[in-house]
Design an enzyme around this catalytic site. Structure first.
Site: not given
Ligand code: DQA
Length: 145
Positions: A100, A77, A11, A98, A18
């Site tokens: 986000h 996700a 996504n 990582e 979005r």
């Protein structure tokens, strides 16, 4: 010059349109371009995105034994579900950060659990489009690659 690979999961190709209130209005093309400019002369940035778990794992395998010096991964996700991506990160030699864009810790409970955090060098979350640059900076720093 260090080779940094940004990998985006499902996504994230829709970033910019979005849920803009969560992920902002910049497209991934804009974000990658801005990251390249910010790191010009210090790192070569390549980019891969897939909506498929296996393709992300294949990409980790092909970059993870010296093809890249470091990887910035937004697993989307799959962060909260994928033991297979966690195993792939544990299997490779190259350090993974990582990232986000949203502050996952302040969102729904299901987003608090990261399968990949324990096998990543560290985590950067909540700073919008800047997390890609910050992730790369972390890899270029003393405890990175
Ligand atoms: C995300 C956070 C995830 O929980 C979510 O599923 C995403 C994007 C982020 O960049 O904030 O797709 O990884």
């Amino acid at each position: 010059m260090k080779k940094i690979l940004i990998i985006n999961g499902p996504n994230l190709n829709l970033t910019g349109r979005r849920e803009p209130e969560v992920y902002g209005t910049m497209t991934m093309d804009d974000i990658v371009a801005a990251t390249r400019i910010a790191l010009a002369g210090r790192a070569e940035i390549s980019y891969f995105q897939s909506n498929h778990e296996g393709a992300i794992i294949d990409c980790l395998h092909s970059a993870g034994f010296g093809e890249a010096d470091g990887i910035v991964l937004n697993a989307g996700a799959y962060t909260h579900t994928s033991l297979a991506i966690a195993d792939a990160i544990a299997a490779i030699d190259v350090p993974v950060v990582e990232v986000h864009m949203s502050n996952v810790a302040s969102r729904e409970e299901v987003r608090h659990r990261s399968y990949i955090a324990p096998v990543c060098r560290g985590t950067i979350a909540g700073f919008g489009a800047d997390v890609y640059r910050l992730g790369a900076e972390a890899l270029l720093g003393a405890s990175g690659c």
